[in-house]
Design an enzyme around this catalytic site. Structure first.
Site, short mmCIF file in Angstrom:
data_model
loop_
_atom_site.label_atom_id
_atom_site.label_comp_id
_atom_site.label_asym_id
_atom_site.label_seq_id
_atom_site.Cartn_x
_atom_site.Cartn_y
_atom_site.Cartn_z
N GLU A 1 6.50 -0.87 38.77
CA GLU A 1 6.64 -1.22 37.40
C GLU A 1 7.97 -1.53 37.71
OE1 GLU A 1 6.28 1.19 34.00
OE2 GLU A 1 3.94 0.37 34.12
N HIS B 1 13.52 -1.50 25.54
CA HIS B 1 12.21 -1.52 26.94
C HIS B 1 12.35 -3.33 26.42
CE1 HIS B 1 8.23 -3.03 28.44
NE2 HIS B 1 8.58 -1.98 28.68
N ARG C 1 15.11 -1.52 34.26
CA ARG C 1 14.69 -1.59 32.63
C ARG C 1 16.42 -1.92 31.99
NH1 ARG C 1 10.49 1.55 29.92
NH2 ARG C 1 9.21 1.00 31.76
N HIS D 1 12.89 1.95 23.03
CA HIS D 1 12.00 2.30 23.73
C HIS D 1 11.67 3.72 24.14
CE1 HIS D 1 7.53 2.13 26.26
NE2 HIS D 1 8.78 2.69 27.18
C1 SIN Z 1 5.64 0.06 29.44
O1 SIN Z 1 4.38 -0.22 30.28
O2 SIN Z 1 6.28 -1.10 30.00
C2 SIN Z 1 6.10 1.05 29.25
C3 SIN Z 1 6.32 2.30 30.84
C4 SIN Z 1 7.25 3.38 29.79
O3 SIN Z 1 8.85 2.96 29.51
O4 SIN Z 1 7.48 4.40 31.26
#
Ligand code: SIN
Length: 542
Positions: free
Chosen positions: A128, A249, A298, A359
């Protein structure tokens, strides 16, 4: 300076229940705290505002990060977490997180969590944003939180020494004559004896109420995320920190101009599997923004998405996941696929319109890595806490891990609790913000203290919030108690955001667009003093 509400108005408790430990919240942090307290042979009252299995944990798609892969190590996880945190992480806290992370995952497996496996039978790991290694464990494809919640809930339900109260909104903390927290007042929508306002007494209280993103107009959180734990801890004398840092997010499904409330999340793991962001002209735009491109931390991606939307005629950008293919969409992202299809989007063939939405709150009640606050007998775990792990921007999938690691360490402190004492009468004259003002709070917070901020907007937010205080009520209801908590957290968010005259991590000031380490590599700490917000700065433990 805005006056904040120091005590909620509510009826005197009409009933009482008691155990060794009172845990508020049934996400990963609360359930783990309850299970760990039982390992110390302590009885538990578990209070949850909705149902045991609802809340943000069950909504977590992406997964849980830990250095489990053959090429990975806690030190690399530490480096990625510190980089995402943009200079504000507490390094010792992060070290504890990443070193204890792999064991926390093994404990989850031993409690029955079934993670997705790779072809060799090991926990399958994906990527991620902000991670330089594949280190995100997932379950049910994109249903990680739901699977962890399932396993923890079944452990809790199997233990008769954990008494559960659903539909229980905690109002305020109770203290004994030594200023030790000894329970809470709560309102239960129940039947018979346990109904209306009561008291839950214990030798310690653990707040694990989750986040506060429902203070914004659009959020990925369930609407119960109203910052109750942060607001009630503040009223009891705890300090908060980092509340100006709200993570937006970058990829939430755009479902129309007028969409408000909880919005469908398109997990960052979709980009981890190869999807990319495109602008209005269908050009990839993360290429030159960061060496990690679409998998940059992010805050970097959310910032770029906001800029693209500002420069376009549409209110969204596109996520292109067409090349992932049917197998990945069906097996890895069954729930996201269903969400898209609900809006007539087929992500195997269509581009997905996405926007940012609130988020996660990096800020919360100040604690150490065992959840201990400065108020004796009060512990806070999970998103409601601020351990210093996340700094100015949380690294993806570090939050479930933090909940597990801190709840595990917390158990050691629960061993030597003082004897239960009677609560002393709480302060009278509580007040409330009317429940009808919730939408106004959402709109005021989003307009001035949302993803993009400046001095005028933030001052305006505070001025408009101040006008709401003149409409106080004494009519207790879930709506009014929640609106009052939202009002408190909004006031703290806007005040801290106004104070921080720089841009860093998730805090983006148009009037101070650069990071300013010389003046602002500090934490903004807040508390309530004489009914008003007091903010101070604190150096970061490096
Ligand atoms: C996501 O699945 O993009 C969110 C994961 C997170 O906020 O850690």
């Amino acid at each position: 300076m805005i006056k904040v509400i120091e005590k909620l108005h509510h009826a005197e408790p009409g009933w009482q229940v008691q155990a060794d430990v009172v845990v508020i919240g049934s996400g990963v942090a609360g359930l783990s705290a309850a299970i760990n307290a039982r390992k110390k042979n302590l009885s538990v009252l578990l209070l949850t505002k909705d149902l045991l299995s609802t809340g943000s944990t069950a909504w977590a798609q992406g997964g849980i990060a830990a250095a489990l892969g053959p090429k990975d190590s806690p030190i690399q996880h530490l480096a990625d977490t510190l980089e995402a945190g943009a200079g504000l992480c507490d390094q010792n806290a992060v070290k504890a997180l990443v070193e204890e992370g792999p064991l926390a995952i093994k404990n989850l497996i031993s409690l029955g969590t079934v993670f997705d496996l790779d072809s060799q039978g090991n926990v399958a790991l994906t990527r991620e944003g902000g991670h330089r290694q594949n280190r995100i464990a997932h379950a049910g494809g994109d249903a990680t939180g739901a699977e962890i919640s399932r396993a923890l809930v079944s452990s809790v339900l199997a233990d008769p020494m954990i008494q559960i109260f659903e539909h229980a909104l905690v109002l305020d903390l109770l203290k004994d004559k030594n200023e030790q927290v000894c329970g809470v007042t709560l309102h239960v929508m129940g039947e018979g004896l346990i109904d209306g306002v009561g008291a839950a007494l214990g030798r310690a209280v653990v707040i694990a109420t989750g986040g506060l993103s429902a203070v914004f107009e659009q959020t990925t959180n369930p609407l119960v995320a109203t910052g109750d734990g942060v607001a009630l801890a503040l009223r009891a004398g705890a300090s908060v920190a980092d509340l100006e840092f709200i993570q937006f997010h970058p990829t939430v499904l755009w479902v129309g101009e007028e969409a408000r409330g909880s919005q469908p999340l398109i997990s960052e793991a979709v980009r981890g599997e190869g999807a990319i962001l495109l602008n209005e002209k269908l050009q990839p735009f993360m290429q030159n923004m960061h060496p990690m491109k679409d998998l940059a931390p992010r805050d970097v991606v959310a910032h770029a998405v906001v800029e693209e939307i500002r420069n376009s005629s549409s209110g969204y950008v596109w996520l292109d996941g067409r090349k992932l293919g049917e197998d990945i969409w069906r097996k890895r992202f069954p729930n996201i696929l269903a969400s898209c299809r609900k809006y007539s989007i087929d992500p195997m063939n269509d581009l997905i319109p996405v926007v940012p939405a609130a988020h996660y709150s990096m800020g919360g009640v100040q604690t150490d890595m065992s959840g201990k606050t400065r108020v004796p007998g009060l512990f806070v775990v999970g998103e409601a806490a601020n351990t210093g792990v996340h700094g100015a921007n949380r690294l993806a999938s570090n939050s479930l891990l933090e909940g597990l690691v801190v709840a595990n360490r917390l158990a050691e402190h629960l061993e030597n609790l003082p004897k239960q004492q009677d609560p002393v009468a709480a302060k009278a004259n509580g007040e409330l913000i009317s429940g009808e003002l919730r939408r106004s709070i959402n709109q005021i917070t989003t307009t001035g203290a949302g993803a993009i901020r400046d001095e005028d907007g933030l001052k305006n937010t505070l001025k408009e919030l101040e006008l709401l205080v003149s409409e106080k009520t004494k009519e207790g209801s879930t709506q009014a108690w929640e609106a009052t908590n939202l009002f408190t957290v909004s006031t703290f968010i806007a005040s801290a955001a106004l104070m921080r005259q720089e841009s860093r991590g998730a805090h983006w000031r148009q009037d101070f667009p650069k990071k300013d380490d010389k003046n602002w590599q500090v934490r903004i700490k807040g508390e309530i003093e004489d009914g008003q917000i007091k903010l101070t700065t604190q150096t970061i433990a490096q």
